[in-house]
Design a protein around this motif. Structure first.
Motif, PDB file in Angstrom:
ATOM      1  N   GLU A 251      77.758  33.885  30.024  1.00 40.20           N
ATOM      2  CA  GLU A 251      79.279  33.323  30.244  1.00 40.20           C
ATOM      3  C   GLU A 251      80.059  34.115  31.556  1.00 40.20           C
ATOM      4  N   LEU A 252      80.776  33.289  32.253  1.00 38.22           N
ATOM      5  CA  LEU A 252      81.352  33.848  33.327  1.00 38.22           C
ATOM      6  C   LEU A 252      82.914  33.381  33.298  1.00 38.22           C
ATOM      7  N   GLY A 253      83.792  34.692  33.461  1.00 40.09           N
ATOM      8  CA  GLY A 253      85.215  34.271  33.271  1.00 40.09           C
ATOM      9  C   GLY A 253      86.249  34.813  34.468  1.00 40.09           C
ATOM     10  N   VAL A 254      87.351  34.605  34.316  1.00 32.86           N
ATOM     11  CA  VAL A 254      88.505  35.176  35.319  1.00 32.86           C
ATOM     12  C   VAL A 254      89.728  35.268  34.344  1.00 32.86           C
ATOM     13  N   ALA A 255      90.677  36.102  34.323  1.00 31.23           N
ATOM     14  CA  ALA A 255      91.726  36.512  33.701  1.00 31.23           C
ATOM     15  C   ALA A 255      92.709  37.168  34.784  1.00 31.23           C
ATOM     16  N   VAL A 256      93.972  36.487  34.883  1.00 33.34           N
ATOM     17  CA  VAL A 256      95.123  37.127  35.559  1.00 33.34           C
ATOM     18  C   VAL A 256      96.459  37.051  35.198  1.00 33.34           C
ATOM     19  N   GLU A 257      97.247  37.902  35.612  1.00 31.93           N
ATOM     20  CA  GLU A 257      98.829  37.900  35.238  1.00 31.93           C
ATOM     21  C   GLU A 257      99.454  38.373  36.530  1.00 31.93           C
ATOM     22  N   SER A 258     100.878  37.648  36.619  1.00 33.74           N
ATOM     23  CA  SER A 258     101.468  37.941  37.962  1.00 33.74           C
ATOM     24  C   SER A 258     102.859  37.403  37.562  1.00 33.74           C
ATOM     25  N   HIS A 259     103.971  38.225  38.330  1.00 29.07           N
ATOM     26  CA  HIS A 259     105.143  37.737  38.355  1.00 29.07           C
ATOM     27  C   HIS A 259     105.482  36.814  39.509  1.00 29.07           C
ATOM     28  N   TRP A 260     104.910  35.670  39.276  1.00 20.10           N
ATOM     29  CA  TRP A 260     104.841  34.343  40.090  1.00 20.10           C
ATOM     30  C   TRP A 260     104.685  33.275  39.043  1.00 20.10           C
ATOM     31  N   PHE A 261     105.252  32.307  39.556  1.00 18.72           N
ATOM     32  CA  PHE A 261     105.011  30.719  38.655  1.00 18.72           C
ATOM     33  C   PHE A 261     103.683  30.220  38.928  1.00 18.72           C
ATOM     34  N   SER A 262     103.044  29.943  37.639  1.00 19.05           N
ATOM     35  CA  SER A 262     101.871  29.071  37.593  1.00 19.05           C
ATOM     36  C   SER A 262     100.776  30.034  38.471  1.00 19.05           C
ATOM     37  N   VAL A 263     100.523  31.287  38.161  1.00 14.59           N
ATOM     38  CA  VAL A 263      99.563  31.794  38.881  1.00 14.59           C
ATOM     39  C   VAL A 263      98.074  31.321  38.734  1.00 14.59           C
ATOM     40  N   GLY A 264      97.751  30.915  37.532  1.00 11.38           N
ATOM     41  CA  GLY A 264      96.456  30.281  37.189  1.00 11.38           C
ATOM     42  C   GLY A 264      96.172  28.957  38.142  1.00 11.38           C
ATOM     43  N   THR A 265      97.143  28.311  38.581  1.00 13.99           N
ATOM     44  CA  THR A 265      96.585  27.438  39.542  1.00 13.99           C
ATOM     45  C   THR A 265      96.282  27.758  40.828  1.00 13.99           C
ATOM     46  N   ALA A 266      96.397  29.052  41.130  1.00 12.39           N
ATOM     47  CA  ALA A 266      95.965  29.693  42.532  1.00 12.39           C
ATOM     48  C   ALA A 266      95.050  30.698  42.470  1.00 12.39           C
ATOM     49  N   VAL A 267      95.008  31.539  41.428  1.00 17.88           N
ATOM     50  CA  VAL A 267      94.185  32.714  41.600  1.00 17.88           C
ATOM     51  C   VAL A 267      92.682  32.467  41.160  1.00 17.88           C
ATOM     52  N   SER A 268      92.628  31.827  39.955  1.00 19.32           N
ATOM     53  CA  SER A 268      91.513  31.811  38.978  1.00 19.32           C
ATOM     54  C   SER A 268      90.714  30.525  39.195  1.00 19.32           C
ATOM     55  N   TRP A 269      89.387  30.882  39.473  1.00 17.76           N
ATOM     56  CA  TRP A 269      88.450  29.731  39.737  1.00 17.76           C
ATOM     57  C   TRP A 269      87.013  30.204  39.061  1.00 17.76           C
ATOM     58  N   ALA A 270      86.553  29.133  38.417  1.00 12.12           N
ATOM     59  CA  ALA A 270      85.335  29.274  37.898  1.00 12.12           C
ATOM     60  C   ALA A 270      84.394  28.052  37.694  1.00 12.12           C
ATOM     61  N   GLU A 271      82.972  28.047  37.558  1.00 16.45           N
ATOM     62  CA  GLU A 271      82.401  26.933  37.445  1.00 16.45           C
ATOM     63  C   GLU A 271      81.033  27.325  36.679  1.00 16.45           C
ATOM     64  N   ALA A 272      80.766  26.449  35.581  1.00 15.42           N
ATOM     65  CA  ALA A 272      79.511  26.747  34.921  1.00 15.42           C
ATOM     66  C   ALA A 272      78.255  26.857  35.753  1.00 15.42           C
ATOM     67  N   GLY A 273      77.707  28.042  35.657  1.00 13.03           N
ATOM     68  CA  GLY A 273      76.188  28.068  36.053  1.00 13.03           C
ATOM     69  C   GLY A 273      76.232  28.523  37.483  1.00 13.03           C
ATOM     70  N   VAL A 274      77.589  29.038  38.009  1.00  7.73           N
ATOM     71  CA  VAL A 274      77.857  29.003  39.502  1.00  7.73           C
ATOM     72  C   VAL A 274      78.580  30.552  39.655  1.00  7.73           C
ATOM     73  N   GLY A 275      79.624  30.648  39.155  1.00  5.58           N
ATOM     74  CA  GLY A 275      80.500  31.888  39.235  1.00  5.58           C
ATOM     75  C   GLY A 275      82.061  31.828  38.883  1.00  5.58           C
ATOM     76  N   ALA A 276      82.538  33.080  39.150  1.00  2.94           N
ATOM     77  CA  ALA A 276      83.818  33.003  38.840  1.00  2.94           C
ATOM     78  C   ALA A 276      84.794  33.835  40.034  1.00  2.94           C
ATOM     79  N   ILE A 277      85.870  33.398  40.525  1.00  2.28           N
ATOM     80  CA  ILE A 277      86.444  34.042  41.683  1.00  2.28           C
ATOM     81  C   ILE A 277      87.860  34.065  41.376  1.00  2.28           C
ATOM     82  N   ALA A 278      88.403  35.327  41.759  1.00  3.09           N
ATOM     83  CA  ALA A 278      89.810  35.628  42.027  1.00  3.09           C
ATOM     84  C   ALA A 278      90.220  35.753  43.288  1.00  3.09           C
ATOM     85  N   THR A 279      91.299  35.046  43.638  1.00  6.14           N
ATOM     86  CA  THR A 279      91.730  35.132  44.995  1.00  6.14           C
ATOM     87  C   THR A 279      93.322  35.546  44.818  1.00  6.14           C
ATOM     88  N   GLN A 280      93.796  36.462  45.525  1.00  8.52           N
ATOM     89  CA  GLN A 280      95.238  36.970  45.214  1.00  8.52           C
ATOM     90  C   GLN A 280      95.838  37.625  46.395  1.00  8.52           C
TER      91      GLN A 280
END
Length: 328
Positions: free
Chosen positions: A43-72
């Motif tokens: 399994e692949l995963g990404v977790a994130v926290e921020s003092h910013w609205f809806s951080v999960g819609t911008a920072v965390s990306w993942a796709e099955a069988g491909v990878g996981a990415i955090a851009t911040q």
């Protein structure tokens, strides 16, 4: 003089805008995050926290069988989509990151982390990210943080993920966020968090390949709320497993799964209700009746739902038994 005031006001507005946005589509997301691959399940995963609205819609990306990415930091959302496409084309995590940064004018204000399906990790922290800004790579994971209260946030996440081997990936990622917050977290405080886990292999069903997909967009204690949602998620996984067991007529497994869900959330009427219905369908009407009586006392709508189930074969009892279930 009026023109001078207008020019000064415009300049101040420009400074304020530039303080929050590197480019119009590069929103601020100073934060801490973790990307990881589970060596046991893939399994692949990404977790994130921020003092910013809806951080999960911008920072965390993942796709099955491909990878996981955090851009911040100053987030470039395209890094998420483009990064996954580069991984799918056969590039390693490092090759994909190098490609993303090669023509990026804002690379020195970026913080990016990638993990691929082989557990390769690549991380970049630009020299102009706001302190404390650090990242640590380990076996199949990377932790990264910027604009932190203390220099210990990345260290705390790394120590957490290293010490929780054997637990599910979702749990390990959440524990890492909790450790980061205990170490000081974002210097501005808390607001939003997200947790995303996908399978290590794709079955070609991209619409159904997110093992965990939870977001807290705006909350004074987003990690605490994310923990609550994760517990709810686990309980409903037991409910789903129970439903699958019913389809296979494996009532023993079904009842074990339903009971596990109810133990986690004993006040949840829906979990109680479908457990009672399963009992009735399993020729245990006598056990179902007292459960339904308590449920109806709290909300009579469940009684009306029971009346509708036989028509669609979700309740397969005799007419006499149905009347007893409707009027316990």
């Amino acid at each position: 003089m009026k023109t001078l005031f207008l020019l000064i006001g415009y300049a101040l507005l420009q400074c304020q805008t530039q303080a929050q946005v590197y480019k119009q589509d590069n929103r601020l997301a100073h934060t801490f995050s973790i990307v990881a691959r589970d060596s046991a399940t893939g399994e692949l995963g990404v977790a994130v926290e921020s003092h910013w609205f809806s951080v999960g819609t911008a920072v965390s990306w993942a796709e099955a069988g491909v990878g996981a990415i955090a851009t911040q930091s100053f987030t470039n959302k395209s890094f998420g989509i483009r990064g996954l496409e580069l991984l799918k084309s056969g590039l390693t995590a490092q090759q994909a990151l190098d490609k993303l940064l090669s023509d990026d004018e804002g690379r020195e204000v970026r913080q990016v982390a990638i993990v691929d399906t082989k557990g390769n990790v690549a991380t970049h922290t630009g020299k102009n990210c706001i302190q404390y800004a650090t990242h640590i790579q380990g076996s199949s994971y990377s932790v990264q943080s910027n604009m932190m209260l203390t220099p210990n946030v990345s260290k705390a996440m790394s120590a957490s993920i290293e010490s929780t081997k054997g637990k599910s990936l979702g749990e390990r990622l959440l524990l890492a966020l909790e450790a980061a917050q205990k170490a000081g977290g974002d210097i501005r405080g808390q607001q939003s968090a997200a947790l995303l886990v996908v399978p290590g292999k794709s079955e070609g069903k991209t619409w159904d390949e997110r093992t965990v997909d939870l977001r807290v967009d705006d909350n004074p204690q987003p990690i605490k709320e994310l923990r609550r949602l994760y517990s709810v998620h686990q309980a409903y996984q037991h409910m789903n497993n129970g439903d699958l067991a019913v389809e296979k007529n494996d009532m023993t497994t079904a009842m074990n799964e339903y009971n596990a869900a109810m133990k986690m959330f004993p006040q949840n009427l829906e979990m109680q209700y479908w457990t009672a219905i399963t009992l009735a369908n399993n020729k245990q009407v006598e056990k179902a009746i007292p459960m339904l009586k308590k449920i109806y006392a709290k909300d009579r709508n469940w009684q009306e739902l029971t009346r509708r189930l036989p028509k669609v074969n979700l309740l397969t009892v005799s007419q006499a038994e149905l009347q007893r279930l409707l009027n316990p």
